[in-house]
Design an enzyme around this catalytic site. Structure first.
Site, PDB file in Angstrom:
ATOM      1  N   GLY A  14       1.541  10.376  36.020  1.00  0.00           N
ATOM      2  CA  GLY A  14       0.723  11.589  35.991  1.00  0.00           C
ATOM      3  C   GLY A  14      -0.068  11.896  37.239  1.00  0.00           C
ATOM      4  O   GLY A  14      -0.990  12.698  37.179  1.00  0.00           O
ATOM      5  N   SER A  20      -5.994  14.271  40.925  1.00  0.00           N
ATOM      6  CA  SER A  20      -5.582  13.729  39.617  1.00  0.00           C
ATOM      7  C   SER A  20      -6.369  12.467  39.278  1.00  0.00           C
ATOM      8  O   SER A  20      -6.564  11.596  40.145  1.00  0.00           O
ATOM      9  CB  SER A  20      -4.093  13.357  39.635  1.00  0.00           C
ATOM     10  OG  SER A  20      -3.290  14.498  39.816  1.00  0.00           O
ATOM     11  N   ILE A  21      -6.770  12.354  38.014  1.00  0.00           N
ATOM     12  CA  ILE A  21      -7.448  11.120  37.599  1.00  0.00           C
ATOM     13  C   ILE A  21      -6.495   9.932  37.793  1.00  0.00           C
ATOM     14  O   ILE A  21      -6.923   8.835  38.163  1.00  0.00           O
ATOM     15  CB  ILE A  21      -7.936  11.234  36.136  1.00  0.00           C
ATOM     16  CG1 ILE A  21      -8.928  12.403  35.997  1.00  0.00           C
ATOM     17  CG2 ILE A  21      -8.592   9.936  35.698  1.00  0.00           C
ATOM     18  CD1 ILE A  21      -9.410  12.657  34.578  1.00  0.00           C
ATOM     19  N   ALA A  98      -1.080  21.982  27.936  1.00  0.00           N
ATOM     20  CA  ALA A  98      -1.140  23.038  26.920  1.00  0.00           C
ATOM     21  C   ALA A  98      -1.007  24.363  27.637  1.00  0.00           C
ATOM     22  O   ALA A  98      -1.301  24.472  28.831  1.00  0.00           O
ATOM     23  CB  ALA A  98      -2.459  22.981  26.156  1.00  0.00           C
ATOM     24  N   TYR A 158     -11.541  24.281  24.354  1.00  0.00           N
ATOM     25  CA  TYR A 158     -10.630  23.132  24.482  1.00  0.00           C
ATOM     26  C   TYR A 158      -9.529  23.202  23.412  1.00  0.00           C
ATOM     27  O   TYR A 158      -8.423  22.723  23.604  1.00  0.00           O
ATOM     28  CB  TYR A 158     -11.421  21.831  24.409  1.00  0.00           C
ATOM     29  CG  TYR A 158     -10.709  20.660  25.063  1.00  0.00           C
ATOM     30  CD1 TYR A 158     -10.377  20.684  26.415  1.00  0.00           C
ATOM     31  CD2 TYR A 158     -10.349  19.543  24.313  1.00  0.00           C
ATOM     32  CE1 TYR A 158      -9.727  19.615  27.009  1.00  0.00           C
ATOM     33  CE2 TYR A 158      -9.699  18.462  24.902  1.00  0.00           C
ATOM     34  CZ  TYR A 158      -9.387  18.516  26.252  1.00  0.00           C
ATOM     35  OH  TYR A 158      -8.744  17.461  26.833  1.00  0.00           O
ATOM     36  N   LYS A 165      -5.823  15.721  21.479  1.00  0.00           N
ATOM     37  CA  LYS A 165      -6.547  14.493  21.845  1.00  0.00           C
ATOM     38  C   LYS A 165      -6.927  13.702  20.592  1.00  0.00           C
ATOM     39  O   LYS A 165      -6.928  12.464  20.610  1.00  0.00           O
ATOM     40  CB  LYS A 165      -7.803  14.819  22.664  1.00  0.00           C
ATOM     41  CG  LYS A 165      -7.524  15.338  24.069  1.00  0.00           C
ATOM     42  CD  LYS A 165      -6.688  14.396  24.923  1.00  0.00           C
ATOM     43  CE  LYS A 165      -6.637  14.800  26.382  1.00  0.00           C
ATOM     44  NZ  LYS A 165      -5.616  14.069  27.157  1.00  0.00           N
ATOM     45  N   ILE A 194     -13.768  16.430  34.909  1.00  0.00           N
ATOM     46  CA  ILE A 194     -13.556  16.282  36.355  1.00  0.00           C
ATOM     47  C   ILE A 194     -12.685  17.460  36.794  1.00  0.00           C
ATOM     48  O   ILE A 194     -11.715  17.793  36.091  1.00  0.00           O
ATOM     49  CB  ILE A 194     -12.815  14.954  36.670  1.00  0.00           C
ATOM     50  CG1 ILE A 194     -13.634  13.755  36.206  1.00  0.00           C
ATOM     51  CG2 ILE A 194     -12.487  14.840  38.159  1.00  0.00           C
ATOM     52  CD1 ILE A 194     -12.955  12.396  36.428  1.00  0.00           C
ATOM     53  N   ARG A 195     -13.011  18.053  37.921  1.00  0.00           N
ATOM     54  CA  ARG A 195     -12.257  19.235  38.363  1.00  0.00           C
ATOM     55  C   ARG A 195     -10.866  18.818  38.869  1.00  0.00           C
ATOM     56  O   ARG A 195     -10.732  18.282  39.956  1.00  0.00           O
ATOM     57  CB  ARG A 195     -13.034  19.937  39.481  1.00  0.00           C
ATOM     58  CG  ARG A 195     -12.762  21.416  39.605  1.00  0.00           C
ATOM     59  CD  ARG A 195     -13.532  22.012  40.764  1.00  0.00           C
ATOM     60  NE  ARG A 195     -14.958  22.037  40.537  1.00  0.00           N
ATOM     61  CZ  ARG A 195     -15.578  22.936  39.769  1.00  0.00           C
ATOM     62  NH1 ARG A 195     -14.898  23.860  39.153  1.00  0.00           N
ATOM     63  NH2 ARG A 195     -16.884  22.899  39.614  1.00  0.00           N
ATOM     64  N   THR A 196      -9.857  19.039  38.051  1.00  0.00           N
ATOM     65  CA  THR A 196      -8.470  18.718  38.433  1.00  0.00           C
ATOM     66  C   THR A 196      -7.603  19.946  38.140  1.00  0.00           C
ATOM     67  O   THR A 196      -8.084  20.921  37.559  1.00  0.00           O
ATOM     68  CB  THR A 196      -7.915  17.544  37.595  1.00  0.00           C
ATOM     69  OG1 THR A 196      -7.907  17.943  36.218  1.00  0.00           O
ATOM     70  CG2 THR A 196      -8.735  16.276  37.752  1.00  0.00           C
ATOM     71  N   LEU A 197      -6.319  19.817  38.474  1.00  0.00           N
ATOM     72  CA  LEU A 197      -5.366  20.912  38.199  1.00  0.00           C
ATOM     73  C   LEU A 197      -5.382  21.255  36.709  1.00  0.00           C
ATOM     74  O   LEU A 197      -5.468  22.428  36.330  1.00  0.00           O
ATOM     75  CB  LEU A 197      -3.974  20.429  38.622  1.00  0.00           C
ATOM     76  CG  LEU A 197      -2.856  21.448  38.758  1.00  0.00           C
ATOM     77  CD1 LEU A 197      -3.214  22.466  39.838  1.00  0.00           C
ATOM     78  CD2 LEU A 197      -1.562  20.719  39.124  1.00  0.00           C
TER      79      LEU A 197
END
Ligand code: NAD
Length: 258
Positions: A14, A20-21, A98, A158, A165, A194-197
């Site tokens: 991922g 990315s985390i 999603a 969400y 989740k 966290i600010r990700t894609l």
């Protein structure tokens, strides 16, 4: 006790880009001495993943394309990993998806397609990859995934991902029960925003971050590095007594009432 992951091999699924985390996790495991295997969703991500991995100071990483909606791709990926490296010691599942239209407005409007897509990629995939990875964890292992508070409580926008989740959290527990007898632990980190894609797809994500800055006990959003270090703990011997657990790495936000 030796905390090093020297001589150990971990699959990180991922990484899309440097935000990315999964990349934070990869760096923490690398810093602890681990060898890394990267999987990415499609050819589109290959260059980015290889470039990031090149920035690490070792040349024994492996790369595989693996779309987790495709059973044959999962089977082939883990057969190839078995062939190329043999034993693995852990797997970090950092995958979710999603439709953007299902991450705003009201959950009640979610389509059947959108619901099943989110469940398939974000929850079932953990069971599918764990089944494939199990045969390579002949020395025992640690599987971890990334979840979010929106699976335990209602978080505005969400929506369908919260329900996915919740399903992922339950999947962690059932897998932990199945795999414990093989010496394999299964846990989740519930990361703060966290600010990700992926996070960009969640409606009004900025106000979620602002709320953390204002109200979380630590008064700051968590970083990739903080989640990475918790992942290192879950992959290491230090966590050997822990399975089926959801560990919140969220600046303490989840303890709050209203
Ligand atoms: P990201 O966009 O960097 O990572 C999501 C990854 O999922 C991407 O690499 C993407 O290619 C992959 N993916 C999507 N569909 C796939 C498929 N069919 N097959 C294989 N891979 C696929 O975003 P991220 O925020 O680092 O997300 C990683 C995980 O962390 C997700 O499970 C996300 O829900 C979770 N998480 C994120 C936050 C946050 O605020 N960013 C908070 C808690 C949990």
């Amino acid at each position: 006790m030796n905390f090093s992951l020297e001589g150990k091999t971990y699959v990180v699924m991922g990484v899309a880009n440097k935000r990315s985390i999964a990349w934070g996790i990869a760096q923490a495991l690398h810093d602890a001495g681990a060898r890394l295997i990267f999987t990415y969703a499609s050819e589109r991500f290959e260059k980015s993943v290889r470039d990031l991995a090149d920035s690490l100071d070792r040349d024994d990483s492996y790369f595989y394309e693996c779309d987790v909606t495709d059973d044959e791709a999962i089977e082939k990926t883990f057969a190839d990993i078995k062939n190329d490296v043999g034993v693995i010691h852990g797997l970090a599942h950092c995958i979710a998806f999603a439709k953007r239209e299902d991450l705003q407005g009201e959950f009640i409007d979610t389509s059947r397609d959108g619901f099943l897509l989110a469940q398939n990629i974000s929850a079932f995939s953990l069971a599918a990859v764990s089944r494939a990875a199990k045969d390579l964890m002949t020395e025992g292992g640690s599987i971890m995934t990334l979840t979010y508070l929106g699976g335990e409580r209602v978080v505005q926008n969400y929506n369908v991902m919260g329900v996915a989740k919740a399903s992922l959290d339950a999947t962690v527990k059932y897998l932990a029960n199945d795999l414990g007898k093989h010496g394999i632990r299964v846990n989740a980190i519930s990361a703060g925003p966290i600010r990700t894609l992926s996070a960009k797809g969640v409606g009004d994500f900025n106000s979620i971050l602002k709320e953390i800055e204002e109200r979380a006990p630590l008064r700051k959003p968590v970083t990739q590095e903080e989640v990475g270090d918790a992942a290192y703990f879950l992959m290491s011997r230090l966590s050997r007594g822990i399975t089926g657990e959801i560990i919140h790495v969220d600046s303490g936000y989840s303890i709050l009432g209203r």
